[in-house]
Each structure stands twice: as C-alpha cells, then as structure tokens.
Design a protein around this motif. Structure first.
Motif, short mmCIF file in Angstrom:
data_model
loop_
_atom_site.label_atom_id
_atom_site.label_comp_id
_atom_site.label_asym_id
_atom_site.label_seq_id
_atom_site.Cartn_x
_atom_site.Cartn_y
_atom_site.Cartn_z
N THR A 1 36.46 41.83 37.85
CA THR A 1 35.87 43.15 37.98
C THR A 1 35.30 43.33 39.38
N CYS A 2 35.12 44.59 39.75
CA CYS A 2 34.43 44.91 41.00
C CYS A 2 33.75 46.27 40.85
N ASP A 3 32.77 46.50 41.68
CA ASP A 3 32.11 47.80 41.67
C ASP A 3 33.13 48.88 42.01
N ASN B 1 33.79 49.43 45.69
CA ASN B 1 34.10 48.27 46.53
C ASN B 1 35.60 48.23 46.82
N GLY C 1 34.26 35.62 39.53
CA GLY C 1 33.40 36.36 40.44
C GLY C 1 33.39 35.64 41.77
N LYS D 1 32.09 49.64 36.84
CA LYS D 1 32.89 48.46 37.18
C LYS D 1 34.36 48.72 36.87
N HIS E 1 27.73 37.29 44.31
CA HIS E 1 28.55 37.12 43.11
C HIS E 1 29.26 35.78 43.17
N SER F 1 32.25 36.00 46.26
CA SER F 1 31.70 36.75 47.39
C SER F 1 31.83 35.89 48.64
N SER G 1 37.22 44.67 47.65
CA SER G 1 37.43 43.82 46.49
C SER G 1 38.56 44.37 45.61
N ARG G 2 38.61 45.66 45.49
CA ARG G 2 39.70 46.28 44.73
C ARG G 2 41.05 45.87 45.32
#
Length: 180
Positions: A136-138, A141, A101, A162, A28, A103, A144-145
């Motif tokens: 946003t994040c999965d 995840n 985004g 998401k 990402h 990563s 990331s949250r």
C-alpha cells in the motif's frame, strides 16, 4: 548496489544518521513507531534484538502483530532505508498496511533503491510461500505508486487514503537435487 541486510548494531552510525534524516516522521518498514526513542548503541542493540524475534514464526508476539522480516536497505556500505516483509496479514494490515512496507532516506530517494529493495523482498516472499502480496501507499505518494506498479502491482482499490496493490509473487525455481 542495493541490498537487504538483517538489522545489526554494526550499522549503528549509518542507522542513526538515517533516523536523523527522517526527523519526526517514523519511517515505514522500520518497525519504529512514534513511541520509540533511541539514544545510544545499547538502545539500538535492544531494538535490533526485539525486531529480529519477529522473523521467528514461533515467537510469541503482541496480539496486534504478525511475524515479520525486518531488513535494512544498504547501498555501498551505507544504510539508506528500511523494509518490512510481514509473513501474513491481520485485519489492520489487510486494510492499510499490507505485507511489505519500505522507506528510503530523503537524500537517497530517486535513485531506484526502493524499486530494487521491493524486488528483493519479493524473492523472500516466494521463499515464505506467499503467492501474492499486498503493498500500500498513500494516495498522494506518486513515487511509491510508480515503484509498486513497476514491480507488477495491480491496484485493487483505495481505502482510507491508501492505494492497495496486489503483486503476484513468482515462484522460485525448484532447487532440489535432480529437479528440472
């Protein structure tokens, strides 16, 4: 110290190692999609040139793309990840992609790099005049949250798996001569 740098082929060896570490997952924030395959410095140079044009709001872009600053996350002279800051949202980005985004390569996770990179990108968002950004994040995840929430993200809702967070961007101090 975590930094955001403009993509440059001088980081090629570290960039290549980062991509290898991600394996078949496209990272990402990289601007790299499943259709992209890179072999050699020339391919890297072409990719860098293409992504740098996205930062120019006047550049003619594909209809489904928006102006975007692409950055490489660097720590102590090593490229360790990617970050994209989109200047505005289209319908797709509003639903699942967001303004930012990012990563970090697997071996460099859990060291605070994502949190610092996200914080640095918020300063750039302020320069762009954005008053809030969507990140946003999965749904599953957790790391990331926590990164997004640590940056002040407020959960709006969950769509298509998401989690959608809004972060208020703090305006930069007025730096004009004579400003108080």
């Amino acid at each position: 110290m975590t930094e955001l740098v403009t993509p440059d082929v001088r980081w090629y060896d570290s960039w290549e190692a980062t991509l290898k570490e991600f394996g078949d997952d496209f990272p990402h924030g990289s601007g790299i999609g499943p259709e992209d395959r890179f072999v050699g410095r020339d391919a890297c140079q072409a990719f860098v040139a293409d992504r740098l044009r996205f930062a120019d709001p006047a550049a003619e872009l594909p209809a489904d793309r928006v102006p975007c600053d692409y950055f490489w996350i660097v720590d102590e002279g090593e490229m360790i990840g990617f970050l994209a800051l989109r200047h505005r949202l289209n319908d797709y980005l509003l639903e699942v992609g967001g303004h930012i985004g990012y990563s970090v390569r697997p071996s460099r996770r859990r060291h605070g790099h994502a949190s610092r990179a996200l914080g640095l990108s918020l300063a750039r968002a302020a320069e762009l005049g954005l008053d809030r950004v969507l990140v946003t994040c999965d749904e599953d995840n957790v790391a990331s949250r926590r990164t997004i929430e640590g940056a002040g993200g407020r959960l709006e809702d969950v769509r298509a798996g998401k989690r959608r967070y809004w972060i208020t961007v703090q305006p930069l101090p007025d730096r004009r001569v004579g400003a108080r």
